[in-house]
Enzyme design. Sequence first.
Site, PDB file in Angstrom:
ATOM      1  CG  LEU A  18      23.302  63.532  67.889  1.00  0.00           C
ATOM      2  CD1 LEU A  18      24.743  63.466  68.415  1.00  0.00           C
ATOM      3  CD2 LEU A  18      22.487  62.408  68.529  1.00  0.00           C
ATOM      4  CG  ASN A  19      18.433  63.209  63.601  1.00  0.00           C
ATOM      5  OD1 ASN A  19      18.713  64.363  63.385  1.00  0.00           O
ATOM      6  ND2 ASN A  19      18.019  62.427  62.630  1.00  0.00           N
ATOM      7  CG  ASP A  20      19.331  59.119  62.024  1.00  0.00           C
ATOM      8  OD1 ASP A  20      18.573  59.445  62.941  1.00  0.00           O
ATOM      9  OD2 ASP A  20      18.941  58.882  60.875  1.00  0.00           O
ATOM     10  CD  GLN A  36      21.064  63.385  59.398  1.00  0.00           C
ATOM     11  OE1 GLN A  36      20.012  63.911  59.083  1.00  0.00           O
ATOM     12  NE2 GLN A  36      22.139  63.445  58.635  1.00  0.00           N
ATOM     13  CE1 TYR A  80      16.806  65.727  56.312  1.00  0.00           C
ATOM     14  CE2 TYR A  80      15.345  64.036  55.460  1.00  0.00           C
ATOM     15  CZ  TYR A  80      15.529  65.260  56.062  1.00  0.00           C
ATOM     16  OH  TYR A  80      14.439  66.010  56.419  1.00  0.00           O
ATOM     17  CB  SER A  81      20.851  59.090  57.764  1.00  0.00           C
ATOM     18  OG  SER A  81      20.643  59.696  59.005  1.00  0.00           O
ATOM     19  NE  ARG A 148      14.040  59.096  55.568  1.00  0.00           N
ATOM     20  CZ  ARG A 148      12.776  59.367  55.297  1.00  0.00           C
ATOM     21  NH1 ARG A 148      12.433  59.893  54.135  1.00  0.00           N
ATOM     22  NH2 ARG A 148      11.833  59.110  56.179  1.00  0.00           N
ATOM     23  CG  ASP A 149      18.071  56.947  55.985  1.00  0.00           C
ATOM     24  OD1 ASP A 149      18.331  58.145  55.748  1.00  0.00           O
ATOM     25  OD2 ASP A 149      17.083  56.586  56.647  1.00  0.00           O
ATOM     26  CD  GLU A 201      12.979  57.143  59.034  1.00  0.00           C
ATOM     27  OE1 GLU A 201      12.760  58.212  58.441  1.00  0.00           O
ATOM     28  OE2 GLU A 201      13.134  57.081  60.260  1.00  0.00           O
TER      29      GLU A 201
END
Length: 442
Positions: A18-20, A36, A80-81, A148-149, A201
């Site tokens: 897992l990330n964000d 994520q 992605y996020s 991004r994001d 980010e």
Amino acid sequence: MKNDWRQKLHLEPGSGWLNDPNGLSYFKGYYHVYFQYSPESALGKGPKCWGHWQSKDMLSWEFTGTVLYPDIPEDRNGVYSGCGLVEGDTLYLYYTGNVKEKGDYDYITAGRGANVILVTTKDGHHMSPKQVLLRNSDYPADCSCHVRDPKVWKEGSVYKMALGARKLDDTGCVLFYTSENLTSWRFEQEVSVPDFGYMWECPDVLWLNGKHYLSISPQGVKHTEYTHQNVYSSGYFVNDKEFEEWDHGFDFYAPQSFEAPDGRRLLIGWMGIGDIPYTNPTAQMGWQHCLTLPREITVGKDGRLLQKPIREFQALREKKKEFSQGAMMQTQLPFELIATTPGRFTILFGEMLKLQYTDDVFSMIFLDEKTGSGRDRRNVKLTRCDELCVIADTSSLEIYLNGGEKVMSSRFYPAVREVSLFTENLRGVLYELKGLEVRNLG
Ligand code: FRU
């Protein structure tokens, strides 16, 4: 009891990486937390997807599975996020489709595609077809391929979007766009600060007391003895000159906020960071990383933001012990310690870890190599410290100082669930906590 490091209070995947946190929202009676997710690899090497949990009360959660996969050309190297915005009976999810062209590229100035993509959902987990809204050619010419994001919110009758970016001159910035219809977006402005990292980010804009706070996760900011101690950091601009970090521990990054139905602004971060020099031993057991507790954000006296664990967590309190001055206590993870202090204090977790406040500095110091898994010491400057709250899960700590003026979050890996606590100069209560209910670990 042997500690298997399975968190009791924090959301984490059953297996994989897992990330964000992504797409945080309250929609049709449920809190939605996307994240994520690399289901195939605890080291984060597999395709990046979005996983999804939902809950009615933030105490009992259900994992509904992987809800977004990289399956169109515009997101083939990763979903992605991104964020969530509720409008009418629909949840709009905006994310970055990551693309890496095959070839000899640096992937900074060439070879990478970063597309803003929209999907909608009526129930949080069945998704509409994907719609590509912005491509690299839609970003300002001074940007590299790293854009991004998306974070989208509503202001009056218009919608705004913030995107994190790296400029060609290696400065970080946020790009702001406007839309009237949620799908066509017009570039408005670029915001950056000299000498403050090469990439920003995960931007967010938090509206609190009629003022907005821009939050970013910058990469490449200079480390000092008391600030930006990790490889990457995250925080918000208090005003034109001051940046305040959200968290001073070893493991915090890419937070995102959303509004609860009662108007509270809640923030959840990734209790982890990329490219760290320390490790998480759960990776050998098949999973890695968790999210932080949801934190309520309010404005403090000086315009800085305060963070505190959501009040819903008080329902998890079980056995209560009161203590005063110097105390020696046996307890069991997870627990919560709430205390006041006349000034300097110490808390020892057996021979594993020391928390101390002395000479205007609060420190978290790992006393043995195994418990910290490579983590050593973090410090934060604080001219006064008279109260604290520590929430210790089976393999993490969140420490809230002075009602959340400063926070430190860190993973730690005690061999057993029983902990001997020795406290000096503290008076307060200790609760053992029961865990969240999570259906379908995944
Ligand atoms: C932050 C981040 C984001 C990106 C995502 C990819 O941790 O690098 O910028 O969208 O992770 O997983």
